[in-house]
Design an enzyme around this catalytic site. Structure first.
Site, PDB file in Angstrom:
ATOM      1  N   HIS A  98      42.397  12.971  30.789  1.00 46.43           N
ATOM      2  CA  HIS A  98      42.354  11.511  30.713  1.00 46.43           C
ATOM      3  C   HIS A  98      43.454  10.990  29.803  1.00 46.43           C
ATOM      4  O   HIS A  98      43.860  11.661  28.856  1.00 46.43           O
ATOM      5  CB  HIS A  98      41.000  11.048  30.158  1.00 46.43           C
ATOM      6  CG  HIS A  98      39.894  11.081  31.162  1.00 46.43           C
ATOM      7  ND1 HIS A  98      39.281   9.941  31.643  1.00 46.43           N
ATOM      8  CD2 HIS A  98      39.283  12.117  31.774  1.00 46.43           C
ATOM      9  CE1 HIS A  98      38.351  10.276  32.508  1.00 46.43           C
ATOM     10  NE2 HIS A  98      38.320  11.591  32.610  1.00 46.43           N
ATOM     11  N   GLU A 151      41.591   7.534  38.511  1.00 46.35           N
ATOM     12  CA  GLU A 151      40.904   6.315  38.089  1.00 46.35           C
ATOM     13  C   GLU A 151      41.911   5.366  37.450  1.00 46.35           C
ATOM     14  O   GLU A 151      42.832   5.801  36.746  1.00 46.35           O
ATOM     15  CB  GLU A 151      39.793   6.633  37.084  1.00 46.35           C
ATOM     16  CG  GLU A 151      38.659   7.465  37.646  1.00 46.35           C
ATOM     17  CD  GLU A 151      38.587   8.824  36.980  1.00 46.35           C
ATOM     18  OE1 GLU A 151      39.407   9.103  36.078  1.00 46.35           O
ATOM     19  OE2 GLU A 151      37.720   9.621  37.386  1.00 46.35           O
TER      20      GLU A 151
END
Length: 332
Positions: free
Chosen positions: A38, A106
């Site tokens: 991430h 995402e």
């Protein structure tokens, strides 16, 4: 027999502490590990987001034999040729111990490029281009490509002896069925029993081959209320399924939309219990569904007590095996 591994959450734990945790997990009897990749956490409260690829090299060096994997989204934040180089180098240094799961990403991580966030169908098409590029490069081919991504005469000069698996990441039947056309296996996250059955069936019925991996979110403490409060504090921003989980673009936004999520709602997507026997039973159910590898993600920040308790009281109740070498199947 099933592989039970440790999931290292970079969104929650600083890299040095995660490194100590994965070493401790191997010593406690976990036979595999994986990590998230991430740029941003899911919540301001989580407050971390170390660089997965730096950590992976250190973790493979610090552990003795556990294979490690990473969930990565090539195509926007990462150019696929760079991803291929990273995969190839780790697999060359640690043969049979590295795999990568590839997904469409995402917005919370990918928006940093400033290039806009594509529709899901465009992201899937881009991912498929990236998969083919990465796989060709890992097989030693020179690649030029013009499409949703562009590659100009890329070639990997350092190649692994064996190409590692490229796993498909899916949270729905539709995506699982689509992954079957290209993936060396499938990874998904814990969900209600019937949903997991449908995801597995969708992948297998479409011809999907290779191992099935499951990432399980759990919270444990000797006191149930403490475990539930921990899950609510750290993981209430993760109860939102697609498309919200794909499209919200900041930790602050996730916190805002999760303001009124209750602990009971969190317990619907996180296995919360003070009873280690209950945790063992849940994990056995996943194995009975056909998952070859179950990766345990304790959603708290502090990992040591969880690792020690599960190594001492949970893993011995399960039929734990070591994974086969991480080597891709036939080219797809």
């Amino acid at each position: 027999m099933t592989v039970y591994g440790f999931h290292a959450s970079h969104e929650q734990v600083p890299p040095a502490a995660l490194l100590a945790a994965v070493v401790r997990a191997e010593q406690a009897g976990f036979t595999a590990a994986m990590c998230s990749d991430h740029f941003s956490p899911w919540s301001v409260r989580q407050g971390e987001s170390g660089f997965a690829w730096s950590w992976l090299g250190a973790a493979l060096q610090a552990t003795d034999s556990v294979p490690l994997g990473v969930v990565n989204a090539p195509g926007q934040r990462y150019h696929p040729a760079v991803v291929a180089q990273a995969i190839g180098s780790l697999a060359a240094m640690y043969p049979g111990r590295f795999w990568a799961a590839l997904g469409s990403g995402e917005a919370s991580n990918e928006h940093i490029t400033g290039t806009g966030w594509p529709r899901k169908e465009v992201r899937n098409a881009r991912l498929r281009e990236c998969v083919d590029i990465i796989r060709a490069l890992l097989h030693g081919e020179e690649v030029s490509h013009e499409g949703l991504v562009t590659v100009d005469r890329a070639r990997l000069w350092t190649l692994p002896e064996a190409v590692p698996p490229l796993i498909g990441a899916a949270c729905s039947e539709e995506t699982a069925r689509w992954c079957a056309a290209w993936a060396d296996g499938l990874i998904t996250v814990n969900a209600p029993h019937d949903d997991l059955v449908r995801i597995v069936d969708a992948y297998r019925s479409a011809g999907g081959a290779g191992p099935l991996h499951l990432q399980v979110h759990l919270a444990w403490d000797p006191d149930h209320d403490t475990a539930l409060a921990l899950a609510h504090d750290q993981w209430r921003t993760n109860v939102h399924g697609p498309p919200a989980s794909w499209d919200l673009d900041s930790a602050e936004t996730f916190d805002r939309v999760s303001e009124y999520v209750t602990p009971e709602r969190v317990a619907e997507s996180v296995n919360v219990s003070a009873d280690l026997g209950q945790h063992a039973a849940w994990l056995q159910e996943y194995a009975d569904l056909g998952f070859d590898s179950v990766m345990l993600h304790h959603v708290g920040v502090e990992q040591s007590a969880f690792i020690d308790a599960f190594g001492d009281k949970v893993l011995p109740r399960l039929d734990v095996t070591r994974p086969a070498p991480a080597v891709a199947g036939g080219a797809r």
